[in-house]
Design a protein around this motif. Structure first.
Motif, mmCIF file in Angstrom:
data_model
loop_
_atom_site.group_PDB
_atom_site.id
_atom_site.type_symbol
_atom_site.label_atom_id
_atom_site.label_comp_id
_atom_site.label_asym_id
_atom_site.label_seq_id
_atom_site.Cartn_x
_atom_site.Cartn_y
_atom_site.Cartn_z
ATOM 1 N N VAL A 108 0.865 -1.181 0.000
ATOM 2 C CA VAL A 108 0.000 0.000 0.000
ATOM 3 C C VAL A 108 0.897 1.225 0.000
ATOM 4 O O VAL A 108 1.616 1.475 0.975
ATOM 5 C CB VAL A 108 -0.927 0.013 1.227
ATOM 6 C CG1 VAL A 108 -1.787 1.275 1.221
ATOM 7 C CG2 VAL A 108 -1.793 -1.234 1.253
ATOM 8 N N THR A 113 -4.764 3.425 0.658
ATOM 9 C CA THR A 113 -5.323 2.487 1.622
ATOM 10 C C THR A 113 -5.510 1.131 0.964
ATOM 11 O O THR A 113 -5.535 1.009 -0.273
ATOM 12 C CB THR A 113 -6.686 2.968 2.153
ATOM 13 O OG1 THR A 113 -7.629 2.967 1.069
ATOM 14 C CG2 THR A 113 -6.582 4.356 2.759
ATOM 15 N N GLU A 116 -8.246 0.849 -1.492
ATOM 16 C CA GLU A 116 -8.004 1.361 -2.842
ATOM 17 C C GLU A 116 -7.179 0.386 -3.674
ATOM 18 O O GLU A 116 -7.468 0.179 -4.863
ATOM 19 C CB GLU A 116 -7.281 2.710 -2.758
ATOM 20 C CG GLU A 116 -8.123 3.814 -2.134
ATOM 21 C CD GLU A 116 -7.306 5.060 -1.821
ATOM 22 O OE1 GLU A 116 -7.915 6.146 -1.719
ATOM 23 O OE2 GLU A 116 -6.071 4.956 -1.672
ATOM 24 N N ASP A 140 -0.422 -0.477 5.452
ATOM 25 C CA ASP A 140 -1.498 0.489 5.672
ATOM 26 C C ASP A 140 -1.755 0.619 7.172
ATOM 27 O O ASP A 140 -2.784 0.191 7.686
ATOM 28 C CB ASP A 140 -2.755 0.025 4.928
ATOM 29 C CG ASP A 140 -3.907 1.029 5.058
ATOM 30 O OD1 ASP A 140 -3.656 2.171 5.465
ATOM 31 O OD2 ASP A 140 -5.047 0.640 4.764
ATOM 32 N N GLY A 141 -0.799 1.142 7.904
ATOM 33 C CA GLY A 141 -0.984 1.383 9.327
ATOM 34 C C GLY A 141 -0.775 0.134 10.163
ATOM 35 O O GLY A 141 0.140 -0.656 9.928
#
Length: 422
Positions: A108, A113, A116, A140-141
């Motif tokens: 990502v 995200t 997406e 993503d985090g």
């Protein structure tokens, strides 16, 4: 004199094709598989209809090598997960290959995200490869998102529970395809072949002249709408969702007909009361004598979205279920032969999922939290999904190039109003 059914004609051609091949002959395909393979051939880039499930895991929790090995183990156990579709001299068949695991990481990028990047990765589904695949969105985090994706031609709702359960077990025990003995693999192949043959026999019986006449009468009132004036420049799908409390008592038995009535109301809101759109919904299961194998043992049932009230619609639905084994191509042929102005294209789709039938996906010490990403290709201008668990999750997605957002929102409001009072 009645012409032979589509299923009878297909089986005659299949038997002539494979009569000299013995045990090495490819397997026939079920009616649902026939439909999915035809749709794949008609797609400009040969894309199959996909069934994706999305699970959020703590970042770094998924061991991709271990998952790939577990997927290979599952494919060794279940022939449906290692079949390859072929069309031989105009006859669609399925040939069983070697088990294979397929896991790919999808980074990502900063500022993006998983919601997406994963739909874009699904849109680029390579034509070659096993029918069960995994995409892991990382970076993503604090969470990674795992997409468990199946070619619809090899799975139905019942299969999904077997897959999540089997993956959990194989991953926990560190199993791979070589841990399945040759005798067990052969037994699985024999059970799958028998289930496919029993399914085709049921479909052949359900394609009798009386059944074809039933569907011609049932669909005689269809008045398909013209395409909606969406925004051709719009891309992707629009979506909305709502959670409702589960009905008390034996609400599960009444949930599907209520969802069907609500979806019909949404379709009439979307297309206008002067039309009778065609809805489609998957239905079915393994033949009574078949083993509980994984595979595609369903049918897509056509339903006219007329103005009938809920009681009349439920009664008609019960009658439809008595004829629901008739393959979709047979139903379309019968309706068109009776002069019904329907091409077989659905104006909307409804799927109903009983989450109580699907064990959670647990990989190592982490249990995946199911999430939903709606920006993926749709098989109709709009689609409604109802997930029945501790509560009822209702989702609607639509092609923004075909359906104006405001009309879709009005249709969803109509759908929810019916469900909330059902």
């Amino acid at each position: 004199m009645q012409s032979p059914s589509i299923t009878s004609s297909y089986l005659d051609r299949y038997r002539r094709l494979t009569s000299s091949e013995g045990s090495g002959a490819p397997l026939p395909v079920t009616g649902a598989q026939r439909r999915f393979l035809l749709a794949r051939r008609l797609d400009p880039v040969g894309r199959p209809a996909l069934v994706p499930l999305f699970f959020a895991f703590p970042a770094g929790a998924v061991d991709t090598a271990r998952l790939e090995s577990a997927a290979g183990h599952l494919a060794a156990l279940h022939p449906a997960l290692r079949v390859r579709p072929e069309v031989v001299r105009g006859v669609p068949v399925q040939r069983i290959g070697e088990p294979e695991g397929w896991v790919r990481e999808v980074p990502v990028p900063p500022g993006a995200t998983a919601a997406e990047v994963l739909p874009r990765a699904l849109a680029d589904w390579p034509a070659e490869g096993p029918p069960l695949r995994f995409l892991l969105a990382t970076g993503d985090g604090t969470e990674d998102v795992l997409a468990l994706v199946l070619d619809h031609a090899v799975c139905d709702e019942q299969s999904l529970g077997g897959i999540t359960d089997g993956l959990t077990r194989a991953y926990a025990e560190g199993l791979g395809p070589d841990d399945v003995p040759a005798t067990r693999r052969a037994e699985g192949t024999a059970a799958y072949r028998e289930a496919v043959e029993l399914q085709l026999a049921a479909e052949e019986r359900a394609s009798a002249p009386t059944a074809r006449a039933y569907w011609a009468r049932r669909l005689a009132g269809l008045r398909p709408p013209p395409p909606l004036a969406g925004r051709p420049e719009a891309t992707g799908t629009g979506s909305t969702r709502l959670r409702l409390p589960s009905p008390a008592g034996d609400g599960r038995a009444a949930a599907f007909p209520a969802a069907l009535d609500a979806c019909a109301r949404a379709a009439r809101t979307l297309y206008g009361a002067e039309h009778v759109p065609a809805l489609g919904y998957p239905w079915g299961g393994r033949p009574a004598a078949a083993a509980p194998v994984l595979g595609c043992f369903l049918n897509t049932v056509a339903h006219p979205a007329d103005a009938e009230g809920p009681e009349a619609r439920t009664a008609a639905w019960w009658d439809d279920l008595d004829h629901a084994d008739a393959p979709f191509d047979e139903v379309v042929h019968a309706a068109r032969g009776a002069g019904v102005p329907w091409s077989g294209r659905f104006d909307g789709l409804l799927t109903f999922e009983d989450l109580g039938r699907r064990p959670p996906l647990r990989l190592g010490g982490a249990t995946g939290r199911e999430t939903h990403l709606d920006d993926r290709p749709l098989q109709a201008p709009f689609a409604v999904s109802v997930s029945y668990g501790d509560d009822v999750l209702v989702r609607m997605a639509w092609r923004r190039s075909d359906v104006p957002d405001d009309r879709a929102e009005d249709a969803f409001a109509a759908l929810v109003s019916v469900l909330a009072t059902a």
